[in-house]
Design a protein around this motif. Structure first.
Motif, PDB file in Angstrom:
ATOM      1  N   PHE A  41       8.866 -16.273  40.575  1.00 10.74           N
ATOM      2  CA  PHE A  41       9.788 -17.067  39.778  1.00 10.74           C
ATOM      3  C   PHE A  41      10.888 -16.178  39.221  1.00 10.74           C
ATOM      4  N   ARG A  85      12.929 -22.556  26.541  1.00 15.32           N
ATOM      5  CA  ARG A  85      11.933 -22.634  27.613  1.00 15.32           C
ATOM      6  C   ARG A  85      11.171 -23.943  27.554  1.00 15.32           C
ATOM      7  N   ALA A  99      13.137 -30.823  31.517  1.00 13.57           N
ATOM      8  CA  ALA A  99      14.304 -30.454  32.324  1.00 13.57           C
ATOM      9  C   ALA A  99      15.598 -30.509  31.515  1.00 13.57           C
ATOM     10  N   ASN A 100      15.485 -30.087  30.249  1.00 14.37           N
ATOM     11  CA  ASN A 100      16.661 -30.014  29.369  1.00 14.37           C
ATOM     12  C   ASN A 100      17.415 -31.336  29.285  1.00 14.37           C
ATOM     13  N   SER A 121      14.080 -27.481  41.001  1.00 15.20           N
ATOM     14  CA  SER A 121      13.407 -27.731  39.728  1.00 15.20           C
ATOM     15  C   SER A 121      12.764 -26.445  39.221  1.00 15.20           C
ATOM     16  N   ALA A 122      12.272 -26.488  38.012  1.00  6.80           N
ATOM     17  CA  ALA A 122      11.685 -25.294  37.404  1.00  6.80           C
ATOM     18  C   ALA A 122      10.491 -24.774  38.190  1.00  6.80           C
ATOM     19  N   ARG A 123       9.692 -25.675  38.772  1.00  7.96           N
ATOM     20  CA  ARG A 123       8.442 -25.266  39.434  1.00  7.96           C
ATOM     21  C   ARG A 123       8.555 -25.209  40.947  1.00  7.96           C
ATOM     22  N   ASP A 128       3.400 -23.880  31.874  1.00  8.49           N
ATOM     23  CA  ASP A 128       4.334 -22.782  31.591  1.00  8.49           C
ATOM     24  C   ASP A 128       3.874 -21.578  32.401  1.00  8.49           C
ATOM     25  N   GLU A 141      13.257 -26.691  28.954  1.00  6.17           N
ATOM     26  CA  GLU A 141      13.406 -26.618  30.410  1.00  6.17           C
ATOM     27  C   GLU A 141      12.137 -27.099  31.117  1.00  6.17           C
ATOM     28  N   LEU A 142      10.993 -26.613  30.678  1.00  8.55           N
ATOM     29  CA  LEU A 142       9.750 -26.899  31.390  1.00  8.55           C
ATOM     30  C   LEU A 142       9.199 -28.281  31.076  1.00  8.55           C
ATOM     31  N   LEU A 177      14.362 -18.489  34.188  1.00  5.45           N
ATOM     32  CA  LEU A 177      15.074 -19.755  34.100  1.00  5.45           C
ATOM     33  C   LEU A 177      15.953 -19.822  32.859  1.00  5.45           C
TER      34      LEU A 177
END
Length: 688
Positions: free
Chosen positions: A4, A21, A28-29, A314-316, A186, A24-25, A7
């Motif tokens: 990763f 954080r 998604a803000n 995406s974050a993940r 997370d 975001e997680l 982010l």
């Protein structure tokens, strides 16, 4: 080995105690993007304005009003306001014929605001962890080792970031079933830096989401509970790959179908009278990638739900291991997310269901009650700024003598959306009436140009057309089983200001906040501390379509002028910010958990009577560890235990697995989200 990339480019807090954080997680803000609701429908701030006429202020003029102390809600709402009656609905004090609830005396000491890395409880109380991330759930689960994680192991272990929590009885009164949601992961705190590649993290993350069913046992005759280490046959993990049956009218639509796999982004929930658990899929939009284009016919729908329509990672990045999460490859997959999930904890072999009749939203939760004629009503909040409050009323009646007869009740009935109106009376009150507007039944759509399936799949678009009221992040909505009122938590909306600014008579136009504990209050535009609405449905019947509403709490620091605590003396209450979920004890007292405290201290759980001389007296019952969110709350049926789910401890932007900012529950050198319980040392009822 692919890892990763960072982010987060900023450090600090994004919303009160929430880090960049977390934003975001978790979602998604979504707060950094334009509100998806561009309908132009009236918003709740305008309703509040209309609920309070400024006739008296205009008479004395602005200077005279300020001098007279009538420019704020705090001075304009009399303590006796709850004794008035409007439109035949009793107001405020909860004194319905046959009810004496809400008067239960809350005698616990108030926990002071703090930033400790611990669950802080009042004098005379104890607290203990029941189960934490990685603990065994199903038979064959290995002992948790952060350096030896695998998807197969995680699928048998307690998931990450526990949220909604429910405890259901077994025949043995010393044992119960605990059911909870695992909202999000997370990866920065879960994995040793460089230990697992992106694909492995994604597979473990899929298994760490979903739900857990765990048998717990009482410790002696106290209010303490602990995990039953025997790993009961009821124990079960549901993950982001579990098979679900899709039911209700939208299951016949090609966009959805009758089978779905997995649940994720699960926030709050509810329990049905027949003992199943409802779980709300909330911020599903943040799990999907786009590697190319998406079909033009879906763009409007995608945008209304905040789903990406252009190339996005995406974050993940689950799409690296599962093509379902690449909308270029599987553009209809997103329509299988955003539903209310129903799970039967008493049957571990049953297939969980997604109930399409309960609408496709960013569901905070789903709480139930029984109508006067025996049907089921479900309250639903769409947790995003500018979204709506919904209710479903079943066509069939609840059968207390035949459990299986109730399993189809949530597939047929009528779905409504709420419209609020200020009463316009010159009575110094923020109150008014409201209407539940029908959207669709299981067989008939009431929205022009949309089929039943269209309304249920694109519920936001359908609701836009009937002019309901845009709300400030509708969270948990629950009916008080003692006084019959419905309490809705509206967490916050910092988009207030500019074209949306309110006049000085409106308490939600600005809020006072702190950067950190001990700093002076600073005024900022927007409703940043949230509030609680109290609804009385016509005839005290959840099946009716009319209701009366009043503003019960305006949260924040009691010394700030905009706050209001049900008319109670503001010098005798705890500061409270960002109400998220609610619950009730056996006396009908309201318990509130918070998420994203804007006053510089940790989040927590608060108590407040809804009736009697102490109506509105908010007191902090506990605070959760540094960097975490208080989820729940839940009060046991015998009132001897308060359950709290501690989510994302130590989730700050600079925290890593090796250098955490919290180590709660202090069993390891890194944090582990967990469910805890609080009880009185003398074995008496919590709170009182």
């Amino acid at each position: 080995m692919t890892k990763f990339l960072p982010l987060i480019s900023q450090l600090g807090t994004r919303h009160g105690s929430r880090s960049f954080r977390t934003c975001e997680l978790k979602c998604a803000n979504q707060c950094d993007h334009a509100q998806p609701n561009t309908s132009g429908n009236e918003d709740i701030q305008s309703v509040f304005r209309s609920a309070f006429t400024r006739r008296n202020m205009l008479k004395v003029g602005a200077a005279g009003a300020a001098a007279a102390g009538v420019a704020t809600l705090a001075t304009n709402l009399p303590a006796t306001a709850d004794q008035q009656v409007f439109g035949g609905f009793p107001k405020g004090n909860g004194d319905f014929p046959g009810f004496s609830g809400g008067h239960g005396k809350l005698t616990h000491a108030a926990v002071p605001p703090n930033r400790k890395d611990a669950i802080v409880v009042p004098r005379g109380y104890e607290q203990g962890v029941i189960i934490a991330w990685g603990d065994p759930v199903e038979y064959g689960a290995p002992k948790f080792d952060a350096h030896k994680q695998s998807a197969a192991s995680q699928a048998k272990q307690f998931g990450y970031n526990n949220d909604y929590t429910m405890v259901l009885p077994l025949r043995n009164d010393r044992k119960s079933l605990l059911v909870c949601n695992h909202e999000y992961t997370d990866e920065y705190l879960m994995f040793p830096t460089g230990k697992y590649d992106l694909a492995t993290q994604a597979k473990i993350g899929l298994a760490a989401h979903g739900m857990s069913v765990v048998q717990i046992e009482r410790v002696g005759h106290s209010g303490q509970w602990r995990r039953d280490r025997s790993l009961s046959r009821y124990n079960r993990r549901i993950t982001a790959t579990t098979k679900f049956e899709v039911t209700g009218p939208a299951a016949n639509d090609a966009r959805v179908g009758k089978v779905a796999y997995g649940t994720f982004g699960n926030c709050a929930g509810g329990v049905t009278p027949w003992g199943t658990v409802l779980s709300g899929e909330e911020n599903f939009n943040g799990y999907y990638d786009v590697t190319g284009s998406v079909p033009a016919e879906y763009v409007t729908s995608y945008k209304r739900y905040g789903v990406p329509t252009t190339v996005t990672k995406s974050a993940r990045q689950w799409s690296v291991v599962d093509p379902r999460f690449d909308l270029t490859k599987t553009p209809t997959e997103v329509f299988r997310s955003g539903w209310i999930v129903e799970v039967d904890p008493y049957d571990p072999r049953s297939t969980p269901r997604k109930r399409t009749m309960l609408a496709r939203l960013k569901h905070e939760g789903a709480t139930t009650t029984i109508t006067a004629d025996g049907r089921i009503a479900v309250y639903l909040g769409d947790d995003e700024k500018g979204e709506y409050i919904y209710k479903f009323v079943s066509a069939g009646k609840y059968d207390p003598d035949n459990r299986k007869n109730n399993f189809g009740l949530l597939d047929a009935g009528t779905l409504y959306v709420a419209k609020f109106v200020g009463d316009g009376n010159n009575d110094s009150l923020y109150d008014g009436t409201g209407q539940w507007i029908p959207l669709t039944s299981d067989s008939t759509s009431y929205v022009e140009g949309m089929s039943v399936a269209d309304v249920l799949i694109d519920t936001r678009l359908a609701a836009d057309k009937v002019s309901p009221t845009r709300m400030d992040r509708p969270e948990d909505i629950e009916r008080n089983p003692v006084n019959g009122r419905v309490y809705a938590a509206l967490t916050n909306n910092d988009k207030r200001g500019g074209a949306f600014a309110l006049d000085e008579a409106n308490p939600i136009g600005t809020s006072h906040v702190r950067a950190k504990l001990g700093d002076p209050l600073t005024e900022k535009a927007g409703n940043r501390n949230g509030y609680i609405l109290e609804l009385t449905e016509e005839g005290d019947d959840a099946a009716k379509t009319g209701f009366f509403w009043t503003l019960f709490l305006v949260c924040g620091d009691p010394t700030a002028q905009e706050t209001y605590f049900g008319g109670f003396d503001k010098s005798k209450v705890s500061p409270i910010s960002c109400p998220d979920n609610v619950a009730f004890d056996g006396s009908g007292n309201l318990w509130i958990s918070t998420d994203g405290n804007q006053l510089g201290s940790n989040d927590g759980i608060f108590t407040v009577p809804v009736a009697g001389p102490n109506r509105g007296q908010v007191k902090q019952f506990l605070s959760v560890p540094f960097g975490s969110e208080a989820c729940g709350p839940l009060i046991s049926e015998d009132d001897k235990t308060a359950f709290v789910a501690v989510q994302h401890p130590g989730e700050t932007d600079d925290a890593t697995f090796e250098k955490p900012t919290s180590t709660w529950p202090h069993t390891d050198k890194f944090p582990r989200p967990a469910i805890a319980c609080v009880w009185r040392r003398d074995g008496d009822r919590v709170g009182s």
